[in-house]
Design a protein around this motif. Structure first.
Motif, PDB file in Angstrom:
ATOM      1  N   LEU A 128      -5.898  -2.674  -0.566  1.00 56.08           N
ATOM      2  CA  LEU A 128      -5.109  -3.744  -1.175  1.00 56.08           C
ATOM      3  C   LEU A 128      -5.177  -4.923  -0.216  1.00 56.08           C
ATOM      4  CD1 LEU A 128      -3.360  -4.127  -3.732  1.00 56.08           C
ATOM      5  CD2 LEU A 128      -1.375  -3.491  -2.376  1.00 56.08           C
ATOM      6  N   ARG A 134      -1.018   5.807   2.595  1.00 54.31           N
ATOM      7  CA  ARG A 134      -1.151   4.350   2.423  1.00 54.31           C
ATOM      8  C   ARG A 134      -2.458   3.838   3.041  1.00 54.31           C
ATOM      9  NH1 ARG A 134       2.583   1.527   6.926  1.00 54.31           N
ATOM     10  NH2 ARG A 134       1.832  -0.264   5.786  1.00 54.31           N
ATOM     11  N   ILE A 187      -2.627   0.054 -11.698  1.00 54.19           N
ATOM     12  CA  ILE A 187      -1.222  -0.110 -11.309  1.00 54.19           C
ATOM     13  C   ILE A 187      -0.589  -1.115 -12.263  1.00 54.19           C
ATOM     14  CG2 ILE A 187       0.370  -0.719  -9.439  1.00 54.19           C
ATOM     15  CD1 ILE A 187      -1.369   1.672  -8.744  1.00 54.19           C
ATOM     16  N   THR A 237       0.838  -1.202   0.000  1.00 56.46           N
ATOM     17  CA  THR A 237       0.000   0.000   0.000  1.00 56.46           C
ATOM     18  C   THR A 237       0.874   1.253   0.000  1.00 56.46           C
ATOM     19  OG1 THR A 237      -0.134  -0.139   2.423  1.00 56.46           O
ATOM     20  CG2 THR A 237      -1.950  -1.097   1.172  1.00 56.46           C
ATOM     21  N   VAL A 280      -6.557  -1.026  -8.449  1.00 58.01           N
ATOM     22  CA  VAL A 280      -6.495  -0.842  -6.992  1.00 58.01           C
ATOM     23  C   VAL A 280      -7.416   0.314  -6.623  1.00 58.01           C
ATOM     24  CG1 VAL A 280      -4.995  -0.248  -5.055  1.00 58.01           C
ATOM     25  CG2 VAL A 280      -4.140  -1.734  -6.881  1.00 58.01           C
ATOM     26  N   VAL A 295      -5.350   3.309   0.589  1.00 54.50           N
ATOM     27  CA  VAL A 295      -5.219   2.298  -0.474  1.00 54.50           C
ATOM     28  C   VAL A 295      -5.856   0.986  -0.029  1.00 54.50           C
ATOM     29  CG1 VAL A 295      -3.596   1.001  -1.912  1.00 54.50           C
ATOM     30  CG2 VAL A 295      -3.060   3.364  -1.241  1.00 54.50           C
ATOM     31  N   VAL A 355       2.040   1.925  -3.578  1.00 55.93           N
ATOM     32  CA  VAL A 355       0.942   2.449  -4.397  1.00 55.93           C
ATOM     33  C   VAL A 355       0.695   3.912  -4.055  1.00 55.93           C
ATOM     34  CG1 VAL A 355      -1.526   2.280  -4.921  1.00 55.93           C
ATOM     35  CG2 VAL A 355      -0.143   0.190  -4.730  1.00 55.93           C
TER      36      VAL A 355
END
Length: 201
Positions: free
Chosen positions: A119, A114, A145, A98, A131, A117, A101
């Motif tokens: 995930l 993070r 992504i 995360t 994502v 995110v 990303v």
């Protein structure tokens, strides 16, 4: 251990809406909901305080949601490339978390953390993934992504094209288990990559 009662100060996935009084595990309240300002303990003082401040809290929530909706429109169709080393099977040396990303999306011009995110598991294989990013409890935007070993490979993956014969030989026998929402349909990949161009048209 007895459950802890809290009043939600915003919508929380799988729990409830702002103002709902819910019972949660003590650790979840102590380590997540309370320190992040998503809830307050449901005692008499806090119930009275919430009722006094409800209109103001709801107005603030609407304002934040509107800001998130405007940002989501700008982020629509966003695709970022993450260059990573990987073995012959396409399995990454390490994984995409995360944090990775969030950093990639932030570098693309949209500051996120993070914690925003979604995930379920770290990404451990090359490929194109969708994502979800939570800009607000009620506003979630998908981001593409593209995890590849090079910019060239990322471009091919984005177009849904096969690798060159040399690369095919290198990654032959790929039996890696891919975690997350891997987009394998070339039409879906093309559609996801075309979105920014349509948005700018």
């Amino acid at each position: 251990m007895a459950a802890t009662e809290v009043i939600l100060l915003q919508r929380v996935e799988h729990l409830g809406q702002m103002g709902d009084v819910v019972k949660v595990r003590p650790g979840f309240a102590r380590n997540y909901l309370l320190p992040q300002g998503k809830a307050i303990r449901a005692n008499d003082d806090n119930r009275a305080r919430f009722e006094r401040e409800r209109v103001q809290l709801e107005a603030q929530n609407i304002k934040r949601r509107e800001e998130a909706e405007r940002l989501s429109e700008r982020m629509e169709g966003l695709a970022v490339i993450l260059i990573r080393q990987a073995g012959d099977s396409g399995s990454l040396y390490g994984s995409v978390s995360t944090r990775d990303v969030a950093q990639a999306v932030t570098e693309a011009g949209f500051t996120i953390s993070r914690q925003q995110v979604f995930l379920a598991h770290p990404i451990k294989s090359l490929g194109v993934y969708e994502v979800k990013i939570a800009l607000h409890p009620e506003v979630v935007v998908p981001v593409i992504i593209n995890v590849a070993r090079s910019e060239e490979e990322a471009e091919r993956q984005a177009r849904g094209e096969a690798a060159s014969p040399e690369e095919e030989a290198e990654i032959a026998g790929d039996d890696a288990v891919v975690e997350g929402e891997l987009i394998t349909d070339p039409a879906e990949i093309a559609e996801a990559e075309a979105a920014p161009a349509e948005a700018n048209a």
